[in-house]
Design a protein around this motif. Structure first.
Motif, PDB file in Angstrom:
ATOM      1  N   THR A 148      16.430  -1.596  -6.306  1.00  9.42           N
ATOM      2  CA  THR A 148      15.870  -1.765  -4.964  1.00  9.42           C
ATOM      3  C   THR A 148      16.481  -0.757  -3.996  1.00  9.42           C
ATOM      4  O   THR A 148      15.766  -0.055  -3.269  1.00  9.42           O
ATOM      5  N   ALA A 263       5.373   5.519   1.868  1.00 10.16           N
ATOM      6  CA  ALA A 263       4.792   4.173   1.940  1.00 10.16           C
ATOM      7  C   ALA A 263       4.707   3.555   0.553  1.00 10.16           C
ATOM      8  O   ALA A 263       4.995   2.361   0.366  1.00 10.16           O
ATOM      9  N   ASN A 264       4.341   4.358  -0.432  1.00 10.67           N
ATOM     10  CA  ASN A 264       4.300   3.867  -1.802  1.00 10.67           C
ATOM     11  C   ASN A 264       5.702   3.522  -2.296  1.00 10.67           C
ATOM     12  O   ASN A 264       5.915   2.491  -2.935  1.00 10.67           O
ATOM     13  N   ALA A 266       8.259   2.650  -0.459  1.00 11.80           N
ATOM     14  CA  ALA A 266       8.731   1.462   0.253  1.00 11.80           C
ATOM     15  C   ALA A 266       8.180   0.201  -0.396  1.00 11.80           C
ATOM     16  O   ALA A 266       8.897  -0.796  -0.566  1.00 11.80           O
ATOM     17  N   LEU A 267       6.889   0.234  -0.766  1.00 10.92           N
ATOM     18  CA  LEU A 267       6.289  -0.914  -1.442  1.00 10.92           C
ATOM     19  C   LEU A 267       6.953  -1.140  -2.793  1.00 10.92           C
ATOM     20  O   LEU A 267       7.202  -2.285  -3.200  1.00 10.92           O
ATOM     21  N   SER A 268       7.276  -0.052  -3.477  1.00 14.40           N
ATOM     22  CA  SER A 268       7.915  -0.151  -4.792  1.00 14.40           C
ATOM     23  C   SER A 268       9.282  -0.821  -4.712  1.00 14.40           C
ATOM     24  O   SER A 268       9.723  -1.474  -5.657  1.00 14.40           O
ATOM     25  N   VAL A 270      10.025  -3.300  -3.070  1.00 13.11           N
ATOM     26  CA  VAL A 270       9.840  -4.748  -3.012  1.00 13.11           C
ATOM     27  C   VAL A 270       9.830  -5.355  -4.419  1.00 13.11           C
ATOM     28  O   VAL A 270      10.212  -6.513  -4.609  1.00 13.11           O
ATOM     29  N   TRP A 314      -4.341   5.663  -2.291  1.00 14.78           N
ATOM     30  CA  TRP A 314      -3.062   4.977  -2.146  1.00 14.78           C
ATOM     31  C   TRP A 314      -3.191   3.503  -2.534  1.00 14.78           C
ATOM     32  O   TRP A 314      -2.336   2.955  -3.232  1.00 14.78           O
ATOM     33  N   ALA A 318      -0.791   2.072  -5.412  1.00 14.29           N
ATOM     34  CA  ALA A 318       0.340   1.263  -4.966  1.00 14.29           C
ATOM     35  C   ALA A 318       0.602   0.029  -5.843  1.00 14.29           C
ATOM     36  O   ALA A 318       1.762  -0.236  -6.196  1.00 14.29           O
ATOM     37  N   PRO A 319      -0.435  -0.771  -6.213  1.00 14.02           N
ATOM     38  CA  PRO A 319      -0.150  -1.932  -7.069  1.00 14.02           C
ATOM     39  C   PRO A 319       0.416  -1.534  -8.436  1.00 14.02           C
ATOM     40  O   PRO A 319       1.262  -2.240  -8.997  1.00 14.02           O
ATOM     41  N   LEU A 322       4.013  -0.856  -7.826  1.00 14.04           N
ATOM     42  CA  LEU A 322       4.716  -2.121  -7.582  1.00 14.04           C
ATOM     43  C   LEU A 322       4.978  -2.867  -8.881  1.00 14.04           C
ATOM     44  O   LEU A 322       6.090  -3.357  -9.126  1.00 14.04           O
TER      45      LEU A 322
END
Length: 404
Positions: A148, A263-264, A266-268, A270, A314, A318-319, A322
């Protein structure tokens, strides 16, 4: 020596310092690639080199990083973690300086090769350190925490890289990497050895490297290693092509591209937190199958609509990213649990196999005339292959500790 003893003996770094050191080591790969990604499209013109040759600075780094990983892990089982870390960090810092001073693309590629070999020592030992010092769910939690926090690197690196371009050219990124290598070298000197003397490999160097084959023959280790490494095939294809997709295909500025990339990332970040908070006790069979299914769905979505708008691209990618970060803590723990002893060699294979797949993905993604379609196709293919392989593994008689 117990894992707790290994933590307690860190009189300079301490418990928290050890975790931060491991985290820093896990940042080196995204820092080494993502920091100069915004400059890639302009580097070809500055260096007077074709795009394919400039891209080789990425591919060569990853290939020789894989080679370095496969070499240094067994060496850390023979000589100890500390000396390998010191050598690797010193090599990385010196190679980063050579990159910053490179007069042409050929010298840059050669310096990137040495940088990759040095990075291989840093990351392979970091994985072995985690097994030296932690076990069970504590190890899963530490892996999640490390991954993280290390996720800050791919989130911030392209933004910092794009910001540096306002004041300098691509060389500024490599001066920053030189400083990072120097910090890692200092921490490596302060680190106290965690490999117990009675667990050191006493044979020859050739014999130590040969332990890779012994670990590789462990089907319970190598099969999940191959399946989970397929993620890198697609993800590293994205790393190599993302700047071209956003800057050239969608005609965005380098700074705007860096925001999409961040942004990608940052989501990763999580993903590991979600795993520890909600999924650490979830059925691993179903969790892996679900993540692989989402991989394939994301790939299909990018193929169908990803090329229409950068936001749609994106939202499709992104999913996938993630889910990849959700699988990382438990997949790494699963692989480490399958191998008793030879922690350095096991760590080398985990990193090395993933990097080989990543290198293949980087080359494959560059072969498509339509980069968005090509990346989507690779994501779909890797997801479908992972899912089919996982179902086959679950139905097989092969034991998998902690899963079935």
């Amino acid at each position: 020596m117990s894992t707790q003893d290994n933590i307690a003996k860190q009189k300079y770094l301490g418990k928290t310092g050890l975790v931060l050191f491991i985290t820093l080591m896990n940042m080196f790969i995204p820092l080494s690639t993502d920091l100069y990604l915004p400059a890639l499209p302009s580097m070809s013109e500055i260096l007077g080199a074709p795009t394919a040759l400039t891209n080789l600075t990425l591919v060569a780094f990853f290939f020789f990083y894989a080679v370095g990983t496969l070499f240094w892990g067994p060496m850390s089982d023979k000589y100890g973690r500390r000396i390998i870390l010191i050598v690797g960090a010193a090599m990385y810092a010196a190679a980063s300086m050579a990159c910053a001073l490179a007069p042409d693309v050929y010298v840059l590629i050669a310096a990137r090769i040495m940088q990759g070999i040095g990075a291989g020592a840093i990351t392979s030992v970091s994985m072995a350190l985690i097994k030296d010092c932690y076990s069970g769910k504590t190890r899963e939690s530490i892996l999640a925490v490390v991954q993280t926090v290390a996720g800050l690197a791919p989130m911030l690196a392209p933004v910092v890289g794009a910001f540096l371009l306002k004041f300098t050219d691509w060389r500024g990124s490599f001066w920053l990497l030189t400083a990072a290598g120097a910090v890692c070298l200092l921490l490596a000197i302060l680190y106290q050895e965690t490999l117990p003397a009675d667990e050191k490999y006493e044979g020859s160097i050739a014999g130590a490297i040969g332990r890779l084959f012994a670990v590789g023959k462990n089907a319970s280790f190598i099969v999940p290693c191959l399946l989970f490494s397929l993620y890198n095939l697609a993800f590293m294809g994205y790393i190599s092509m993302s700047s071209y997709i956003y800057v050239e295909y969608f005609e965005l500025s380098e700074q705007t591209y860096s925001y999409f990339f961040a942004a990608n990332a940052a989501l990763s970040m999580v993903g590991p937190m979600l795993y520890v908070k909600f999924l650490i006790n979830f059925n691993k069979k179903k969790l892996a199958a679900g993540c692989f299914t989402i991989y394939a769905i994301c790939g299909a979505a990018i193929v169908l609509v990803g090329g229409l708008h950068p936001a749609l691209f994106w939202l499709g990618f992104a999913p996938f990213s993630l889910m990849g970060t959700i699988t990382r803590p438990f997949s790494t723990n699963i692989m480490l649990d399958q191998q008793d002893g030879d922690s350095g060699s096991a760590a080398s294979l985990i990193g090395g196999v993933a990097t080989v797949f990543g290198s293949i993905g980087m080359v494959a993604a560059s072969l498509f005339s339509n980069a968005v379609f090509g990346l989507g196709f690779i994501i779909f293919l890797s997801g479908a292959a992972s899912l089919i392989g996982w179902f086959a593994l679950m139905k097989s008689s092969l034991p998998l500790k902690g899963v079935k």
